[in-house]
Design a protein around this motif. Sequence first.
Motif, mmCIF file in Angstrom:
data_model
loop_
_atom_site.group_PDB
_atom_site.id
_atom_site.type_symbol
_atom_site.label_atom_id
_atom_site.label_comp_id
_atom_site.label_asym_id
_atom_site.label_seq_id
_atom_site.Cartn_x
_atom_site.Cartn_y
_atom_site.Cartn_z
ATOM 1 N N TYR A 260 1.379 -6.467 -8.344
ATOM 2 C CA TYR A 260 1.074 -5.085 -7.961
ATOM 3 C C TYR A 260 1.459 -4.208 -9.144
ATOM 4 O O TYR A 260 2.598 -4.279 -9.630
ATOM 5 N N ARG A 302 -2.733 0.046 -8.129
ATOM 6 C CA ARG A 302 -2.706 1.395 -7.540
ATOM 7 C C ARG A 302 -2.819 2.394 -8.682
ATOM 8 O O ARG A 302 -2.150 2.255 -9.707
ATOM 9 N N HIS A 331 -5.787 0.398 -4.518
ATOM 10 C CA HIS A 331 -5.128 1.570 -3.927
ATOM 11 C C HIS A 331 -5.372 2.761 -4.850
ATOM 12 O O HIS A 331 -5.278 2.629 -6.078
ATOM 13 N N ASN A 376 -10.672 -5.148 1.065
ATOM 14 C CA ASN A 376 -9.801 -5.823 2.031
ATOM 15 C C ASN A 376 -10.489 -7.020 2.684
ATOM 16 O O ASN A 376 -9.841 -8.035 2.978
ATOM 17 N N ARG A 402 4.506 -5.840 5.303
ATOM 18 C CA ARG A 402 3.762 -5.562 4.072
ATOM 19 C C ARG A 402 3.632 -6.821 3.229
ATOM 20 O O ARG A 402 4.535 -7.651 3.181
ATOM 21 N N THR A 405 1.348 -6.830 -2.287
ATOM 22 C CA THR A 405 0.399 -5.860 -2.837
ATOM 23 C C THR A 405 0.399 -4.530 -2.092
ATOM 24 O O THR A 405 -0.522 -3.732 -2.263
ATOM 25 N N GLN A 406 1.445 -4.305 -1.288
ATOM 26 C CA GLN A 406 1.576 -3.048 -0.552
ATOM 27 C C GLN A 406 2.985 -2.493 -0.765
ATOM 28 O O GLN A 406 3.965 -3.067 -0.295
ATOM 29 N N ASP A 411 1.303 2.542 0.707
ATOM 30 C CA ASP A 411 0.116 1.714 0.909
ATOM 31 C C ASP A 411 0.000 1.313 2.378
ATOM 32 O O ASP A 411 0.781 1.739 3.217
ATOM 33 N N TYR A 437 -7.583 0.447 5.413
ATOM 34 C CA TYR A 437 -6.415 0.332 4.536
ATOM 35 C C TYR A 437 -5.437 -0.743 4.990
ATOM 36 O O TYR A 437 -4.544 -1.128 4.224
ATOM 37 N N ASP A 438 -5.570 -1.235 6.215
ATOM 38 C CA ASP A 438 -4.598 -2.162 6.792
ATOM 39 C C ASP A 438 -5.224 -3.523 7.064
ATOM 40 O O ASP A 438 -6.442 -3.699 6.966
#
Length: 446
Positions: A260, A302, A331, A376, A402, A405-406, A411, A437-438
């Motif tokens: 990330y 991100r 992100h 996603n 999470r 990557t969150q 995020d 997003y989830d």
Amino acid sequence: MNRILRKIGMVSLGCPKNTVDSELVLGTLASKGYNITADAGGAEVIVVNTCGFIDSAKEESIDTILEMAEYKRKGSCQKLIVMGCLSQRYKDELLKEIPEVDYIVGAGDFKSVVKIIESDNGIEKVLVREPVFDYNEDMPRMLSTPRYTAYVKIAEGCSNRCSFCIIPKIRGPFKSRPADSIVREVEIFSGQGVKEVNLISQDTTMYGVDLGIKNGLAGLLKRLVRIDGIKWIRLLYCYPAFLKDELINVIRDEEKICKYIDLPLQHSDDKILSKMMRQEREGEIRDLVNKIRKAIPDVAIRTAFIVGFPGEADTHFGHLVNFIKEMRFEHLGIFTYSPEEGTTAAEMPDQIPDEVKIERRDTIMKLQQKISSENNKRLVGMMRDVLVEDSVSDNEFLIKGRMQTQAPDIDGIVYIEEGDARVGDILPVKITRTMEYDFIGRAVDR
């Protein structure tokens, strides 16, 4: 221990760097026998740690100070202390406009806050000095984050000169912490059960440059990954200029380092980048993003962009839209340009109307929503480790967490439909469905 004032309340606003400052204040006071309360209405001393980065943050800070001032007028609060970036910028104005404020303390100067609280009288009302970075691993901290995660500040200040940013004037030039101090702090956190460490500064990839250390962040990471108990190490605020091959390779090769990268780019059009006084240009940005993705196939990037910068014509904005369509970041955050007093950009001609800024922001957020949803879906059927953050029932979902990557708070999250876990566990999860997003998944045996 005989103290006149015993109950301390803290309201911390702004970024994780502010969070660390607040944790140092509370940790030091708790070590001296003060009671820390989350109930501002019952606190004898209230400390507001402010943010002064952009207009919306300043407004939130002022609203919060006024809210706390009500406790000063009506409640048990005897001292109201305001610290942080807003104090550093507007010390005289705050004291004049909000007479309920007893003391003004500069950014990061948590020692002065402790001094004020320990004293009865005789302390000057304004304690704002040149920014200092007087912080080491021996200073007590009271974590405000969940017990399994912590922010570790590896540097303070900023030596970049972006035309839109006031941070260098608030926080001073970039100053790295000694590596031994950082390593020891992470070792302490590991002993307390922390599993995830988020490294922060204003420009994390610049770590060590001011100390004359080549590849300083890469070297630091090689030491941190050897600490038992730490499972994830995340890098935040990675400006592009010092994101070199050595660092990319360490992120790729070390299992504990989250795949990330928080890479604030601000814009894609060369003319706007030049006016922003950014070091990179579009070609360099493209090369860097492509290099990262080639080296680390599962990486999540991100980024953040600013729309409505002075002189941003429709063609410049169109360039940014096309760039985002092509790069397809995992992100993305969008800020509308805020003219900050004391910055070069605030004095530039061709300021953009607010309604145009908002329209451009909404256009990109709608675009990113679509990109994120499509990105996603690529993970359906994949296995990912998930750090459990909530095991209390939420509708049909028993567990929330999470992936690597969150990042916390900014995020998306993973909802887990089946499985049993405690908060802080890291579970293998098979992704079964996705949202914009989830993610939704099912815990499985390793």
